[in-house]
Design an enzyme around this catalytic site. Sequence first.
Site, PDB file in Angstrom:
ATOM      1  CG  HIS A 309      -2.050   0.974   1.119  1.00  0.00           C
ATOM      2  ND1 HIS A 309      -1.910   2.319   1.376  1.00  0.00           N
ATOM      3  CD2 HIS A 309      -3.343   0.789   0.755  1.00  0.00           C
ATOM      4  CE1 HIS A 309      -3.072   2.919   1.169  1.00  0.00           C
ATOM      5  NE2 HIS A 309      -3.957   2.024   0.794  1.00  0.00           N
ATOM      6  CG  ASP A 366      -8.163  -3.069  -2.908  1.00  0.00           C
ATOM      7  OD1 ASP A 366      -9.375  -2.844  -2.817  1.00  0.00           O
ATOM      8  OD2 ASP A 366      -7.303  -2.187  -3.037  1.00  0.00           O
TER       9      ASP A 366
END
Length: 431
Positions: A309, A366
């Site tokens: 991320h 996700d």
Amino acid sequence: MGTAGETVRLLLGGKEYELPVRIGTEGNRAIDVGQLYAMTGHITLDEGYANTGTTMSTICYVDGEKGVLRYRGYRIEALAEQCDFTETAYLLIFGELPTADQLEDFRGNIRRHTLLHEGMKTIYDGFPPYAHPMAILSAVVGALAIYDKEFNDPRDVTQRRLAIYRMLAKMPTIAAFSYKRSIGQPYIYPQNHLTYCQNFLNMMFAVPSEKYSMDVDFVDALNLLLILHADHGQNCSTSTVRMVGSSNVNLFSTISAGVCALWGALHGGANEACIDMLETILADGRNLGKYIDKAKDPNDPFRLMGFGHRVYKNYDPRAKVCKSICGRLLDRFAGDDPMFELAKELEEIALSDPYFVQRKLFPNIDFYSGIIYRILGIPKEMFTVLFALGRLPGWIAHWREMHLSPDKRIHRPRQLYTGHTEREIVPLIKR
Ligand code: ACO
């Protein structure tokens, strides 16, 4: 927030300028360049805004190093455990958790507006069956500015409040209708005795010909995912919402623009990409080792989707919450679906392999949300639509905060021009 009298000295063209330092409530600091152009004739240059605070905001706090996410001061983990999505939406938009009466009133106002104007169904009929639901979502949300035009003035307090209720109420209906359109099934109208999440699942999966009963774990999982996606600071779609809304255009057009920004693969599309990747690995003889090697190879552009991320260099707190519900759902519903086995294996490898551990490449939200949506029976093309449904209160909160700010101005960044200097037009026949 304060300046604490601290300044930064800027030496430019032999002159010295002082720029104030602003300090946020969490000790975060910003050099205020608001008067820079007026004082010096210079602008700042920051492609992609990685170093630019575009606003001061009280809505969401993210600390990527420590893995912290809070809405209005409340930890995301606590909100996920103790609140539901509409409560969280109220908190984000109005700044405080609602009392029981305020929440009932808020829910009642949302319930009252879930239906779409019947004329809007003809818009859906005009779309081909292969239309992507995000394209439909953006178009139909934009069309609310026509059908709900009496709520189009963001400077009018009453219109603003009613536009917020209507937007929150109609988004699930618009989203579910876009899915029904894409699979050729009749639209299922909202049922106002159901909760926000129950209603959405019912509109997605019920058919007129038989009774639909939804699993309580599915409702809980959806509620949780919507909360986890509800805000994340000045991300691309939220910044879009602020930018578009700053022109004083109505809320519906503003949200429609936010939906478009979210649709991009670099923003809302990662969970879909994660399922695509798992399908590719399965189709390639389930050769997981090959793809781990590819991900580690510096000469190979392949990356493991759902890992890493930009902001979180620690475990994304949203992924932590998702992981536990994902595990519970997998225990109940995984059956013999090879994709879920593969996902578990991949997660274990990434959490123990030194390449991923050293680079702090944890599974992100996700990774888990894609798997959860798949268990819920939500098709891949709808993943980003679900993201939009979750992000809606965050978009609205930022839009409202901007309109209430005494410092609100139309967003109008500048540029450093690097094109031709003035030149003469060569006549067409001589070019
Ligand atoms: N798989 C393999 N290696 C990776 C991955 C990955 N998913 N992500 C980063 N790396 C490696 C990089 O190759 C780099 O290695 P190096 O130091 O040997 O050069 C190192 O980790 C650091 O990578 P950066 O590119 O600097 O990390 P950055 O913060 O720029 O990227 C990003 C973050 C874009 C999310 C990246 O991790 C990625 O592409 N992940 C996969 C896509 C994804 O899941 N996106 C969703 C993010 S969550 C969200 O948006 C809600």
